[in-house]
Design an enzyme around this catalytic site. Sequence first.
Site, PDB file in Angstrom:
ATOM      1  N   HIS A   1       3.933  -5.157  -3.207  1.00  0.00           N
ATOM      2  CA  HIS A   1       3.443  -4.299  -2.126  1.00  0.00           C
ATOM      3  C   HIS A   1       2.849  -3.057  -2.771  1.00  0.00           C
ATOM      4  CE1 HIS A   1       3.255  -2.616   1.976  1.00  0.00           C
ATOM      5  NE2 HIS A   1       3.435  -1.468   1.346  1.00  0.00           N
ATOM      6  N   CYS A   2       1.565  -2.845  -2.560  1.00  0.00           N
ATOM      7  CA  CYS A   2       0.851  -1.733  -3.196  1.00  0.00           C
ATOM      8  C   CYS A   2       0.789  -0.554  -2.231  1.00  0.00           C
ATOM      9  CB  CYS A   2      -0.557  -2.168  -3.598  1.00  0.00           C
ATOM     10  SG  CYS A   2      -1.503  -0.871  -4.437  1.00  0.00           S
ATOM     11  N   ILE A   3       1.395   0.571  -2.620  1.00  0.00           N
ATOM     12  CA  ILE A   3       1.379   1.750  -1.747  1.00  0.00           C
ATOM     13  C   ILE A   3       0.001   2.383  -1.700  1.00  0.00           C
ATOM     14  CG2 ILE A   3       3.824   2.209  -2.136  1.00  0.00           C
ATOM     15  CD1 ILE A   3       2.975   4.426  -4.082  1.00  0.00           C
TER      16      ILE A   3
ATOM     17  N   ASN B   1      -1.703   0.376   0.871  1.00  0.00           N
ATOM     18  CA  ASN B   1      -0.836   0.263   2.047  1.00  0.00           C
ATOM     19  C   ASN B   1      -0.829  -1.165   2.592  1.00  0.00           C
ATOM     20  OD1 ASN B   1       0.951   1.229   3.996  1.00  0.00           O
ATOM     21  ND2 ASN B   1      -0.676   1.701   5.451  1.00  0.00           N
ATOM     22  N   ASN B   2      -0.664  -2.106   1.678  1.00  0.00           N
ATOM     23  CA  ASN B   2      -0.634  -3.511   2.078  1.00  0.00           C
ATOM     24  C   ASN B   2      -0.010  -4.323   0.960  1.00  0.00           C
ATOM     25  OD1 ASN B   2      -1.031  -5.780   3.628  1.00  0.00           O
ATOM     26  ND2 ASN B   2      -3.230  -5.935   3.261  1.00  0.00           N
TER      27      ASN B   2
END
Length: 326
Positions: free
Chosen positions: A187-189, A192-193
């Site tokens: 999950h890549c901050i 945001n996905n």
Amino acid sequence: MKGNPSTHEVIGTMSTRRFYRWLITIDGDTEINYRNYEELPSRSNYIFFFGGRLRAVKTARPFSLVVLFLILSPMVLFSVFEAHRLWHTRYGYKALVVLFYYAWAWSLLSFTKTATSDPGVLPRNIHMHKDTPQEYFNNVTLPYGAGGSAGNASVTLKYCHTCKIWRPPRASHCSVCECCVLTHDHHCIWVNNCVGQRNYRYFLAFLLSSTLACALLIANCALHLHRALHEGIRVSHRPLPVAVLLCVYAAVLCVYPVILLGYHVAMSGTQQTTREYLRSIGFRNPVMHRIRRRRDNPYAEHGFLRNMLDLMAEPRGPRSCNYRYR
């Protein structure tokens, strides 16, 4: 005393509400029998835009907006202060200007696709009883009969107690998005996905295009500075400070995408996702560990280049959850 609202007023109010719900759907309603995007926000952590065509994750730290600002701001400064001078120079730097705008547009499009597209979300089982059968707590191990370099390797199927489904191999549950994702990488901050099977190629394209855009921005501004200095123009004169600023900005900004791009090239060459790699090293700091080919990896059937192409160019597959269906 006010009378009852007329039929036209009621219809107008309902139409307005439907339009706002089509524009952005934050809180779903399970009682509404319309489309999936109008119900799913009550069961997941998603926000839907434009009738379910785009989606984002609810978060109190919208780092993706910061990334969007970092993408847009150098293009604005370059267009205002640099592009005109480079375009009309007698040395003919038009190709570099065009290439920069192409790389920048590619970066923006890839970022948008990564941040708003479906990473491979698996639908929940909403018909399951709350009490999970005891046998579902056991993992199921199946032989992997591909005959690859991993020998007699096996794959494990796990039951997700949140989504109430048996997850396919390489799928994992994301606690931020509150859903299971196919070939879940991480999950890549910053976008945001989740990064999974259906948007992994967009994520890699975003890293590559961002690196190219930074390199072309440095090249354009460096040529402007070189030409100005050779013609006797002091750097203190406008707009040369902007060229210096953009060079430093791009040089600093490209470090992180370059590192991430190299990391994912190495990971894909060994046919590993980030979750699988961290699990293999015990979730320790990955910076201190060399990325190696795992002997028990059933998916690493070929050499480095073929493995990389297999993972990067993996078919996106059909969407499991069509948010616009009824």
